[in-house]
Enzyme design. Sequence first.
Site, short mmCIF file in Angstrom:
data_model
loop_
_atom_site.label_atom_id
_atom_site.label_comp_id
_atom_site.label_asym_id
_atom_site.label_seq_id
_atom_site.Cartn_x
_atom_site.Cartn_y
_atom_site.Cartn_z
N CYS A 130 79.37 -39.10 33.43
CA CYS A 130 79.87 -39.94 34.18
C CYS A 130 80.98 -40.87 34.46
O CYS A 130 81.10 -39.90 35.56
CB CYS A 130 79.03 -41.61 33.78
SG CYS A 130 78.72 -43.19 34.37
N HIS A 251 73.26 -39.41 32.79
CA HIS A 251 73.29 -39.17 31.50
C HIS A 251 71.90 -38.55 30.49
O HIS A 251 71.17 -39.26 30.57
CB HIS A 251 73.12 -40.48 30.96
CG HIS A 251 74.73 -41.64 31.33
ND1 HIS A 251 75.12 -42.02 29.58
CD2 HIS A 251 74.80 -41.73 31.68
CE1 HIS A 251 76.49 -42.09 30.63
NE2 HIS A 251 76.03 -42.64 31.88
N GLU A 253 71.58 -38.48 27.87
CA GLU A 253 71.50 -38.31 26.53
C GLU A 253 70.37 -39.76 26.55
O GLU A 253 70.00 -39.74 25.02
CB GLU A 253 72.88 -38.15 25.57
CG GLU A 253 73.88 -39.73 25.44
CD GLU A 253 74.16 -39.76 27.35
OE1 GLU A 253 74.74 -40.88 27.38
OE2 GLU A 253 74.09 -38.99 27.53
#
Length: 427
Positions: A130, A251, A253
Amino acid sequence: MATDLSVILPRVLIVSRRTLRKNKFVDFVGEYHLDLILGYGAVPVIVPRVTGVHRLLESFEPIHGVLLCEGEDIDPSLYEAEHSGLSPEEFEEIRRLHASDTAIDKEKDSIELGLAKLCLERNIPYLGICRGSQVLNVACGGTLYQDIGKEVPKKRPECERVVHIDYENYDGHRHVVKVVANTPLHHWFQESLDEKKMEILVNSYHHQGVKILAQRFVPMAFAPDGLIEGFYDPDAYNPEEGKFIMGLQFHPERMRRPDSDEFDYPGCPSAYQEFVKAVIAYQKKLNCSTALPPKPLKLDQEMENRRKVIVRSFFIAKDMYTTGRGMNPSKESELEAGAEFLESNTVLSLQQENRLKQMGATVRNGSSYFQRLKMNEERDRAAKTLMRKMSVEQLSELMSFYHTMGQICSEVLDKKLHGIVNDVGSC
């Protein structure tokens, strides 16, 4: 005694984000980042966003990897933002809509740009998520949209328009990205991709993004509105060799199913897995380069005698050349050792090899070569006359060239002697 993993495992620096809680600032890092880094075999080291830390980055050495993630907008003055054409009213609307992101944090900018440039200088593995991808692009000379919703052209068909942030459905919001073939992202998500569409759904929490991609990078994914959602440096990507320079706008994750830790796609954690693989390899390379110098080479008696014979052979040849004396027939056998070594043990360019073979011929027949030198006296005088006309800089370059050749010969000789010793030791 307990093993100190912080000494054994490689260190990944992660810069915290600052927020206000109970009238005091609190630093934090998303736990998913920490879990994945630790789970794949590295130690996350949090760099606090505290005033003055950007001047103390050397205190966090050794640095084996850097992961930069979310945060506020980067100061536009750092990437020489072109005039966006936005009106004061539009800027005010942007600040109102994205109040948590538009508060510029110059200290965090200084810390993260300092770390990004350090990674680029030393080839330290870097993963930008990001904001971290935007920091990487800016560090390499790229630019950003100050607001995607206002600046990305709105004349696109409805099917190409993209919502990049949804505060009402923050974690659940997804949009399509098209993955570029034969990139790391393609390999990670290959089993989830349709070969024709090459699309996956990604989360999205940003109102800024890459406008002009820095020249060294190659895109890995695009949103339907043309925004770059991932990029990497192909010349600095080889996790097995400790190379990893990459930015992802989304993202991975956090791409998990509702109320579950199960990822949307099997490839989601791959960026962290490959990043840590590169970090581990980089640590090994760093440890090798900073290890204590090797102990002096000790040869067995036979090899030591051989070394002395070769050294004496070169000494005799040099003495013949510099003094101009002819060859003593009784010393001819001693000269052969040096000639044989030059011909059979020197691995250089063809031109250098031919030159060394000429030297070998000189060693075999010093008197004959000396006669040829006399025949070339006129050429020598012409060369000296030319050199007298050369500038100091030109003569310095010429001397530097021959000095370099001497160093190369010395290094090759040293490697050959080490190779001989290793072969003897393995017998």
